[in-house]
Design an enzyme around this catalytic site. Structure first.
Site, PDB file in Angstrom:
ATOM      1  N   ASP A 264       0.870  -1.165   0.000  1.00  0.00           N
ATOM      2  CA  ASP A 264       0.000   0.000   0.000  1.00  0.00           C
ATOM      3  C   ASP A 264       0.915   1.225   0.000  1.00  0.00           C
ATOM      4  OD1 ASP A 264      -3.170   0.696   1.654  1.00  0.00           O
ATOM      5  OD2 ASP A 264      -2.071   1.753   0.098  1.00  0.00           O
TER       6      ASP A 264
HETATM    7  C1  GLC Z   1      -4.258   4.403  -0.434  1.00  0.00           C
HETATM    8  C2  GLC Z   1      -5.150   3.206  -0.192  1.00  0.00           C
HETATM    9  C3  GLC Z   1      -5.072   2.170  -1.266  1.00  0.00           C
HETATM   10  C4  GLC Z   1      -4.847   2.876  -2.597  1.00  0.00           C
HETATM   11  C5  GLC Z   1      -3.450   3.467  -2.546  1.00  0.00           C
HETATM   12  C6  GLC Z   1      -3.134   4.290  -3.800  1.00  0.00           C
HETATM   13  O1  GLC Z   1      -3.719   4.879   0.748  1.00  0.00           O
HETATM   14  O2  GLC Z   1      -5.044   2.565   1.082  1.00  0.00           O
HETATM   15  O3  GLC Z   1      -6.294   1.431  -1.244  1.00  0.00           O
HETATM   16  O4  GLC Z   1      -4.965   1.960  -3.664  1.00  0.00           O
HETATM   17  O5  GLC Z   1      -3.230   4.267  -1.393  1.00  0.00           O
HETATM   18  O6  GLC Z   1      -3.947   5.419  -3.843  1.00  0.00           O
END
Ligand code: GLC
Length: 751
Positions: A264
């Protein structure tokens, strides 16, 4: 020309042709994927291998330009294709070609209880991602709805692991048939947004395997996901992105995952841990994954220079890097380097039709006293009340926020359909909630400000309600902070902005009041007895107005069923029953899932009757169904092939409709504590008036098993079980005893 020169020329020509004809294996799509991966890997330097395993921009990672290997582009999110941001900033790139269709939130998809809708959804959103030249779709999310306060539950598929497992696999296959990787998230135990970066989940092994892992396992084993996203939280002391139990033992060991574990955004914290423990790609380090972060920090990523240094010093094995790079090459060859993928499509009529159909099938008719719905032909004047009738919901909520080509709002959809029937539709605000007009840099262009006081707003609405033939309240939650949004949790279980008072005032002014709530979570309903008709609308996306109007006016017969329990109070959810902060939101960073298996109906089944407003699996129709005599066939489990439940379903009403037959299994006597019943099969069946169909539902050994944490084996103990068949978890029409004679144990590890 001399003979010698002719021979020389011929030889050169041959060599040249041979050279032209000799395509390197890694570029030859006729060769097996694994051969191509290993060939490419063998040609790469250490620096090039390091280069492909971490981001080069907010949403992309490089390939190997020297070898003609393209990089990959990721995109949010689970409900639609996010608008592009600048290379190294969260702010909008301001592109003119990245408006999209917003499909319904995944809670709405789950509420269809129809895997065919998942397939349609995945295919459609995959086409949009493909057309936008994206290689990895950062979705779907399958975290279990443990607490109704979790801000991101709207992105997930509810409280039950079996329903989630059945609905996630077709979505993933649909996405990937476009040559776009799905990235199932957030693996695992990311069940709250409050303190998400640090919270450490402590949960027993049995609960982990029976409740929180099945959705991810189905995504990988049944759906064949090409990527997965470990989340922000810790599990048992280690961050999910650095957790060898989750990533090496379970994901890559037991499940045989051959794809890429993509962090993430900002979820990696330590090179020495992340390198050997199973993560393959790092994104968003030094950012919060939402709206702030260090600039151009890519060389400082944990899997960048710091990792290369430790490798060159011999402190970490090259074998880990080779495995990561091979997995990324496999992902690249499945996606960006795949020349056989379709072209996709964006904002097509088919996608709008899909969004409308999924939304219409996901809307749940909770209550319909006196058949107030569908809108009767003698209704000529409707008053619509509520901010959610006019507020854009395709923006906001965090990373799933979108820039849509269009969004038909509920009021406009109702007006469009009503006008065709000579019905006048008036509108009153009723309350003022969130008037923000900008999310993630997407400007809605809406000005929702209203100078009236709360009292005036209610008085105006009540006055208008008294003069209408019918009132339709459209409220609920929204995508602002501390509601249905990423990065924070709800602060309480009630509807915000004094909506309960508005609803009470409306129903007092006009008993013919319908309440429609758009939310991703359950909420308290103090007015549940006084309101004759209640509809759970979820977040429906671009076609919200059409889908809601279709159901309210009866063009679509509602067939949705709740994927979550609507209990009366927060205390009716096990993590909140004792108001123990260690269970939620956690103490000193640790959150203890002491409730174990008691999630949703697994807990409320234990409570005194009356603690649930609307049960898991509940949903009404504009027609009526009857279940005939249920029968069970089969000689036993294991090699004997399991059992089949046959359920005759009849439509005894006057219009076409669909019913969901649900099968729960109860273990009457077990050496371990087991929930009263658990969903183990379901099937949605469409029936014309007067039609009967025999629905067949298979039950294999998994349907009777529990996970034994000591032996790490799935276990079926001999003894008496009961098969409960119904159309909701609280509407069981038949109970069939079955005696399991042989003990069974097995491991579902592919190792
Ligand atoms: C965010 C989310 C994730 C997302 C990623 C990119 O913090 O937790 O679900 O795909 O970052 O935006």
């Amino acid at each position: 020309m001399t003979a010698k020169f002719r021979i020389f020329t011929a030889a050169m020509l041959f060599a040249g042709l041979a050279a032209v004809a000799e395509v390197p294996v890694y570029l030859d799509e006729s060769k097996p994927l694994e051969e191509r991966v290993q060939d490419a890997l063998s040609r790469m330097t250490t620096a090039e291998k390091i280069g492909i395993i971490h981001a080069q921009s907010k949403f992309s990672a490089p390939g190997v330009q020297r070898l003609g290997i393209p990089g990959i582009w990721c995109t949010d999110g689970p409900h639609g294709i996010r608008p592009d941001v600048l290379w190294d900033e969260w702010e909008q790139a301001g592109a003119t070609n990245d408006s999209c269709v917003a499909f319904p939130a995944l809670t709405c998809l789950a509420a269809t209880w129809n895997p065919e809708m998942s397939a349609l959804y995945g295919r459609s959103i995959g086409e949009e991602a493909r057309y936008r030249n994206k290689d990895v779709l950062l979705g779907p999310g399958v975290n279990i709805n443990r607490t109704p306060l979790n801000g991101r539950n709207f992105e997930y598929m509810g409280e039950d692991p079996y329903l989630t497992s059945q609905m996630v696999a077709p979505y993933i296959k649909g996405v990937q048939e476009n040559g776009v990787a799905a990235c199932v998230k957030h693996y695992a135990l990311n069940n709250q947004e409050l303190d998400r970066d640090h919270v450490n989940v402590l949960v027993d092994d049995r609960t982990l395997h029976e409740i929180y892992l099945p959705g991810f396992k189905a995504a990988v084993v049944d759906g064949g996901a090409w990527s997965i996203m470990p989340g922000y939280n810790k599990y048992d002391g280690e961050h999910a992105c650095e957790n060898p139990v989750l990533l090496l033992d379970i994901l890559k060991g037991d499940w045989g995952f051959d794809g890429v574990a993509i962090s993430d955004w900002g979820a990696v914290h330590n090179t020495e841990k992340v390198a050997p423990n199973g993560l393959d790609m790092e994104f968003g380090s030094w950012t919060n994954g939402l709206n702030w972060g260090a600039s151009n920090a890519y060389d400082d990523y944990y899997l960048a220079k710091p990792y290369e240094k430790l490798l060159l010093e011999g402190k970490l094995p090259m074998s880990d890097l080779d495995d990561k790079a091979a997995r990324v090459l496999r992902l690249i060859m499945r996606t960006s380097m795949n020349r056989n993928k379709p072209y996709g499509s964006l904002n097509s009529d088919e996608h709008y039709a899909a969004a409308r159909k999924i939304g219409g099938e996901g809307i749940v008719l909770l209550k319909n006293e006196g058949s107030l719905l569908p809108v009767a032909p003698d209704v000529k004047k409707i008053l619509v009340v509520g901010e959610n009738a006019i507020k854009m919901m395709t923006v906001g909520g965090g990373s799933s926020s979108l820039k849509v080509q269009r969004e038909l709002l509920p009021l406009d959809g109702i007006r469009e359909l009503a006008s065709g029937r000579g019905v006048e539709v008036l509108y009153e605000r009723g309350y003022v909630g969130d008037v923000t007009g900008e999310y993630n840099g997407v400007i809605t262009g809406q000005d929702l400000k209203d100078p009236r006081t709360a009292e005036q707003l209610i008085a105006d609405a009540a006055r208008a309600a008294a003069e209408a033939d019918m009132v339709i309240f459209i409220g609920g939650l929204n995508k602002s902070d501390n509601q249905d949004a990423e990065g924070a949790d709800r602060k309480d279980f009630a509807l915000p902005y004094n909506q309960d008072a508005v609803i009470e005032a409306l129903v007092a002014a006009n008993p013919k009041t319908v309440v429609v709530n758009l939310t991703g979570n359950a909420y308290s309903m103090p007015w549940v007895d006084s309101v004759p008709a209640i509809v759970q609308g979820w977040y429906i996306g671009s076609e919200a107005g059409h889908a809601l109007a279709d159901v309210l006016f009866g063009d679509v017969n509602p067939s949705g069923k709740l994927p979550i329990t609507f209990a009366k109070s927060l205390a009716d959810y096990a993590p909140h029953a004792k108001a123990d902060p260690a269970m939620y939101p956690g103490v000193d960073g640790d959150v203890h899932y002491k409730e174990g298996l008691d999630i949703g109906y697994r807990y409320t089944d234990k409570l005194k009757p009356g603690r649930v407003n609307f049960a898991f699996g509940h949903g009404l129709s504009y027609t009526n169904f009857e279940l005939g005599k249920v029968s069970l066939s089969g000689d036993g489990l294991g090699e004997k092939g399991g059992y089949t439940v046959t359920v005759p379903v009849s439509n005894i009403g006057r219009r076409k409709g669909a019913e969901v037959v649900q099968v729960y299994v109860r273990d009457l006597k077990s050496s371990v504590v087991r929930p009263y019943k658990e969903l183990k099969a379901f099937s949605k069946v469409e029936l014309a008036p007067g039609q009967t169909k025999a629905v067949k539902l298979p039950l294999d050994k998994q349907a009777f098993a529990f996970y034994n944490p000591d032996t790490k084996l799935w276990t079926v103990e001999p003894g008496k079980f009961e098969i409960l068949v119904g159309t909701s978890s609280d509407n069981i029409a038949a109970r069939i005893p079955v005696n399991i004679t042989e003990p069974l144990t097995w491991s579902d590890s592919v190792r």
